[in-house]
Design an enzyme around this catalytic site. Sequence first.
Site, PDB file in Angstrom:
ATOM      1  N   ASP A   1      65.970  16.902  67.221  1.00  0.00           N
ATOM      2  CA  ASP A   1      66.393  18.308  67.064  1.00  0.00           C
ATOM      3  C   ASP A   1      67.150  18.714  68.346  1.00  0.00           C
ATOM      4  O   ASP A   1      66.791  19.658  69.022  1.00  0.00           O
ATOM      5  CB  ASP A   1      65.199  19.234  66.795  1.00  0.00           C
ATOM      6  CG  ASP A   1      64.149  19.219  67.895  1.00  0.00           C
ATOM      7  OD1 ASP A   1      64.094  18.254  68.696  1.00  0.00           O
ATOM      8  OD2 ASP A   1      63.366  20.195  67.973  1.00  0.00           O
TER       9      ASP A   1
ATOM     10  N   ASP B   1      65.988  15.864  73.872  1.00  0.00           N
ATOM     11  CA  ASP B   1      66.402  14.914  72.827  1.00  0.00           C
ATOM     12  C   ASP B   1      67.680  14.214  73.260  1.00  0.00           C
ATOM     13  O   ASP B   1      67.873  13.010  73.012  1.00  0.00           O
ATOM     14  CB  ASP B   1      66.662  15.627  71.497  1.00  0.00           C
ATOM     15  CG  ASP B   1      65.478  16.412  71.003  1.00  0.00           C
ATOM     16  OD1 ASP B   1      65.247  17.508  71.548  1.00  0.00           O
ATOM     17  OD2 ASP B   1      64.784  15.923  70.102  1.00  0.00           O
TER      18      ASP B   1
ATOM     19  N   GLN C   1      67.955  22.413  83.163  1.00  0.00           N
ATOM     20  CA  GLN C   1      66.504  22.647  83.049  1.00  0.00           C
ATOM     21  C   GLN C   1      65.911  23.127  84.385  1.00  0.00           C
ATOM     22  O   GLN C   1      65.072  24.029  84.400  1.00  0.00           O
ATOM     23  CB  GLN C   1      65.796  21.368  82.597  1.00  0.00           C
ATOM     24  CG  GLN C   1      66.093  20.983  81.175  1.00  0.00           C
ATOM     25  CD  GLN C   1      65.208  21.721  80.176  1.00  0.00           C
ATOM     26  OE1 GLN C   1      64.033  21.412  80.050  1.00  0.00           O
ATOM     27  NE2 GLN C   1      65.756  22.690  79.478  1.00  0.00           N
TER      28      GLN C   1
ATOM     29  N   ASP D   1      61.492  14.191  75.845  1.00  0.00           N
ATOM     30  CA  ASP D   1      61.496  13.274  74.695  1.00  0.00           C
ATOM     31  C   ASP D   1      61.905  11.855  75.070  1.00  0.00           C
ATOM     32  O   ASP D   1      61.521  10.889  74.391  1.00  0.00           O
ATOM     33  CB  ASP D   1      62.480  13.783  73.636  1.00  0.00           C
ATOM     34  CG  ASP D   1      61.969  14.999  72.881  1.00  0.00           C
ATOM     35  OD1 ASP D   1      60.761  15.268  72.916  1.00  0.00           O
ATOM     36  OD2 ASP D   1      62.801  15.671  72.256  1.00  0.00           O
TER      37      ASP D   1
HETATM   38  C1  BDR Z   1      59.106  19.185  72.293  1.00  0.00           C
HETATM   39  O1  BDR Z   1      59.637  20.416  71.836  1.00  0.00           O
HETATM   40  C2  BDR Z   1      60.993  20.511  72.171  1.00  0.00           C
HETATM   41  O2  BDR Z   1      61.237  21.637  72.973  1.00  0.00           O
HETATM   42  C3  BDR Z   1      61.382  19.276  72.915  1.00  0.00           C
HETATM   43  O3  BDR Z   1      62.639  18.814  72.457  1.00  0.00           O
HETATM   44  C4  BDR Z   1      60.276  18.312  72.624  1.00  0.00           C
HETATM   45  O4  BDR Z   1      60.564  17.497  71.524  1.00  0.00           O
HETATM   46  C5  BDR Z   1      58.156  19.437  73.447  1.00  0.00           C
HETATM   47  O5  BDR Z   1      57.061  20.211  73.029  1.00  0.00           O
HETATM   48 CA    CA Z   2      62.824  17.399  70.572  1.00  0.00          CA
END
Ligand code: BDR
Ligand code: CA
Length: 335
Positions: free
Chosen positions: A13, A18, A242, A255
């Site tokens: 997603d 990701d 981030q 991820d």
């Molecule tokens: C997960 O939620 C999303 O914000 C990130 O992509 C990760 O897969 C972490 O809780």
């Molecule tokens: Ca994710």
Amino acid sequence: MSVSRTPVVLDVDTGVDDACALLLAALHPAIDLRAVSCVDGNAALDDVVRNTLTVLDAAGRPDVPVARGADRPLLEPAAGARHVHGDDGLGDLGDLGWTPSDRSPDSRHGVELLRDTCLEAAGQGRPVALVPLAPLTNVALLLRTYPEAARGIAEIVFMGGAAATGSTTATGSTTATAEFNVVHDPEAAAIVLAAAQELEVPVTMYGLDVFYEPVVTRQEAAALVATGGRAAELGGRLLQFQCERFGRAAATIGDAGAVCAVIDRGALVTELLSVRVELAGARSRGRTIVDRREQDTDLARETHPETPTTVRVALGVDGPRYAALWQHTLLGKAR
Ligand code: BDR
Ligand code: CA
């Protein structure tokens, strides 16, 4: 190409972290990235698809098929997480002049791409590691609609949930008790655990206990950006985003750690445990209930009379080892 590479399929997603996972899977020499299915989660599905194609373009992998999957959870409306991942779901890269991909996705639905890829892998005798990094909607639909696809799945390594016994004592992130990927579609997560058990597909849960451990510092992210390589620059910029957004000196590769687990399982400490997804509860919906009691006690039998869904739960990780693996790969130094 080496025949010993592990065939991998990602369900994403995309999503800043990701994207980090996609870069790793696309570039690591030990991984044969076969396909990527997209699902609503961190951003709306159209954004997720565009972001995924953009990341694979940066990695020089336009050959990897990408398909649109489910555009909402099974039961609940879509929610999103733009406060974490930016308005475009990809760290607002457009504001930095980063051009989105103009590639079109595969014409198949994401669930059909997963089915076809798994069946092809089964036919080759080389079943894939299926790595869901998002709400489990696509994977639940796959396993219930096309259970024969399980023949082509060697294992599922999913990012989601928490046992609250690793580096975090919290079971939740999105809510006090639940992690995003599971709480976004709890029914799908419960279906995947049950179906995998029935179809005898081993499952590893890479959850919040380990998720925050592999980190890249601001300095390391800047060094990646400075290399001039497209993939390294993208990875560096995403982690800089981030760091800025959360006011931290370092950011997790998130991820991407689950992909590291496929490449380097030895850095992970795991236990085989019974895991269930809470589907009710006013405030605990979407929590993963990880049973750490002795499974043969009377108490365990009393409260878990049905067949337990047994999962290999990641309880610890060598974070610096995974962070180094990720950085080396983006710098083209992985072996
Ligand atoms: C997960 O939620 C999303 O914000 C990130 O992509 C990760 O897969 C972490 O809780
Ligand atoms: Ca994710």
